[in-house]
Design a protein around this motif. Structure first.
Motif, mmCIF file in Angstrom:
data_model
loop_
_atom_site.group_PDB
_atom_site.id
_atom_site.type_symbol
_atom_site.label_atom_id
_atom_site.label_comp_id
_atom_site.label_asym_id
_atom_site.label_seq_id
_atom_site.Cartn_x
_atom_site.Cartn_y
_atom_site.Cartn_z
ATOM 1 N N THR A 81 0.855 -1.185 0.000
ATOM 2 C CA THR A 81 0.000 0.000 0.000
ATOM 3 C C THR A 81 0.889 1.231 0.000
ATOM 4 O O THR A 81 1.716 1.401 0.892
ATOM 5 C CB THR A 81 -0.904 0.035 1.250
ATOM 6 O OG1 THR A 81 -1.694 -1.153 1.280
ATOM 7 C CG2 THR A 81 -1.810 1.251 1.222
ATOM 8 N N PRO A 197 -2.795 -0.282 9.613
ATOM 9 C CA PRO A 197 -2.913 -1.740 9.475
ATOM 10 C C PRO A 197 -2.051 -2.495 10.479
ATOM 11 O O PRO A 197 -0.964 -2.054 10.853
ATOM 12 C CB PRO A 197 -2.421 -1.994 8.041
ATOM 13 C CG PRO A 197 -2.576 -0.689 7.344
ATOM 14 C CD PRO A 197 -2.335 0.367 8.377
ATOM 15 N N ASP A 228 -6.834 1.099 7.600
ATOM 16 C CA ASP A 228 -6.033 0.739 6.420
ATOM 17 C C ASP A 228 -5.347 1.948 5.786
ATOM 18 O O ASP A 228 -4.947 1.903 4.625
ATOM 19 C CB ASP A 228 -6.914 0.038 5.379
ATOM 20 C CG ASP A 228 -8.045 0.939 4.874
ATOM 21 O OD1 ASP A 228 -8.106 2.131 5.267
ATOM 22 O OD2 ASP A 228 -8.869 0.464 4.056
ATOM 23 N N TRP A 229 -5.230 3.055 6.529
ATOM 24 C CA TRP A 229 -4.581 4.302 6.098
ATOM 25 C C TRP A 229 -5.481 5.168 5.217
ATOM 26 O O TRP A 229 -5.106 6.286 4.893
ATOM 27 C CB TRP A 229 -3.275 4.057 5.338
ATOM 28 C CG TRP A 229 -2.136 3.404 6.042
ATOM 29 C CD1 TRP A 229 -1.359 2.409 5.534
ATOM 30 C CD2 TRP A 229 -1.578 3.708 7.336
ATOM 31 N NE1 TRP A 229 -0.364 2.064 6.419
ATOM 32 C CE2 TRP A 229 -0.466 2.846 7.535
ATOM 33 C CE3 TRP A 229 -1.902 4.623 8.338
ATOM 34 C CZ2 TRP A 229 0.312 2.867 8.686
ATOM 35 C CZ3 TRP A 229 -1.132 4.638 9.496
ATOM 36 C CH2 TRP A 229 -0.047 3.776 9.663
#
Length: 344
Positions: A81, A197, A228-229
């Motif tokens: 990510t 995360p 999850d940012w």
């Protein structure tokens, strides 16, 4: 320069021997100039560089690698990510490497599964990299790097943790504690944390900082929410949390989740900071232009990336000619309008 010295085929790129003829030196001397050898008279090096500029000669990297047994290639292992911080660090790594005459080859992890991590590292090693920089790695990456015992130097761009001797460190725990302390000093005691995360080192250390500072302030922490940012997660978590929690402040693990959370506050008819104070982490370029402008923890991403290249080149025996590389700036709390004392 005579007509015979000019590359005669239309469209044919000039060669190192063309440069040598124009400069009146051997092609070995041209090679030394290209590779920044210090064992040349300045006037000779200048003459060669003038010839290179006049002919618009571009060194062939593959040929240089064969001639010198050096690829001048640095591998970069990125996370699956990509965040603002990761992008900024990779850009700084590329710029610093290019200035030193090195190129990058980049691969991003498909997953954090051990087999995928090993496959990504093997992919980079098959390209004959001279060194490896792991940017913001997932938790599993560090022990796998240790276990593989790579034959090239490795630098890890991360927070304090395993393999710290090979890490370019930014103390995420201290940054998180500063964010929570700021909220406590404003008078907040019911403080939530939206974490990153589970498998990210940075997320883990920021969560530890939240828990440590709440404990130091003799406050009861709420169970952190693992995100999850993304701003979308911040929004969705915010809508749910604001219905079930009576918190007066939120510390988000990054600015994008903070942005989403602030959207959720407005969506249910409340306001920031009057009803809920919000602190982010990273100080992305947009943070100062949100409404209200976001209080956050600033990181020197570019400085961290440059430092990683500097240290890796030192491991490779590349001389810095007596220069000293400044340390990245420490994490700093940037106070803006998204935080205020709670309503009484």
């Amino acid at each position: 320069m005579s007509e015979t010295d000019i590359p005669d085929a239309v469209g044919k790129a000039p060669s190192i021997r063309d440069v040598a003829r124009l400069a009146g030196v051997s092609y070995q001397t041209v090679s030394r100039v290209i590779n920044n050898s210090p064992q040349l008279r300045p006037e000779t090096a200048a003459r060669v560089r003038d010839a290179i500029a006049e002919l618009k000669f571009v060194p062939n990297q593959a040929a240089r690698a064969l001639a010198t047994s050096r690829t001048r290639l640095i591998g970069v292992l990125g996370p699956r990510t990509t965040t603002h911080g990761v992008s900024a660090m990779v850009q700084a790594v590329e710029s610093a490497a290019r200035s030193a005459g090195y190129r990058l080859t980049l691969t991003n992890l498909g997953t954090s599964a051990p087999d995928d991590v090993r496959a990504s590292i093997d992919h980079l090693m098959q390209q004959s990299i001279e060194g490896l920089i792991a940017v913001a790695p997932q938790t599993r990456v560090v022990p796998i790097l240790d276990e593989m015992k790579l034959p090239v130097p490795v630098r890890i761009v991360s927070s304090t943790g395993p393999a710290a001797s090979a890490a370019v460190v930014n103390d995420q725990v201290a940054g998180a504690r500063a964010a929570v302390r700021h909220l406590v000093e404003l008078g907040h005691s019911r403080i939530l944390h939206i974490a990153g995360p589970r498998d990210w080192i940075e997320a883990d250390h920021r969560m530890r900082g939240y828990l440590a500072e709440m404990d130091a302030q003799d406050l009861t922490p709420r169970p952190p929410v693992l995100g999850d940012w993304t701003a979308q997660f911040g929004f969705e978590a915010g809508v749910e949390l604001l219905r079930t929690e009576d918190a007066t402040a939120v510390f988000a693990g990054n600015d994008h989740m903070a942005l989403g959370f602030m959207h959720a506050v407005r969506a249910i008819g409340r306001s920031v900071p009057e009803d809920v104070s919000v602190v982010g982490f990273d100080d992305v370029p947009e943070a100062a232009h949100l409404w209200p402008p976001l209080t956050t923890v600033r990181q020197d991403f570019a400085g961290i990336g440059r430092r990683a290249v500097w240290d890796l080149l030192a491991d490779l025996g590349v001389s810095h000619d007596g220069e000293t590389m400044p340390e990245p700036d420490h994490l700093r709390l940037i106070v803006r309008s998204s935080t205020a004392p709670p309503r009484r």
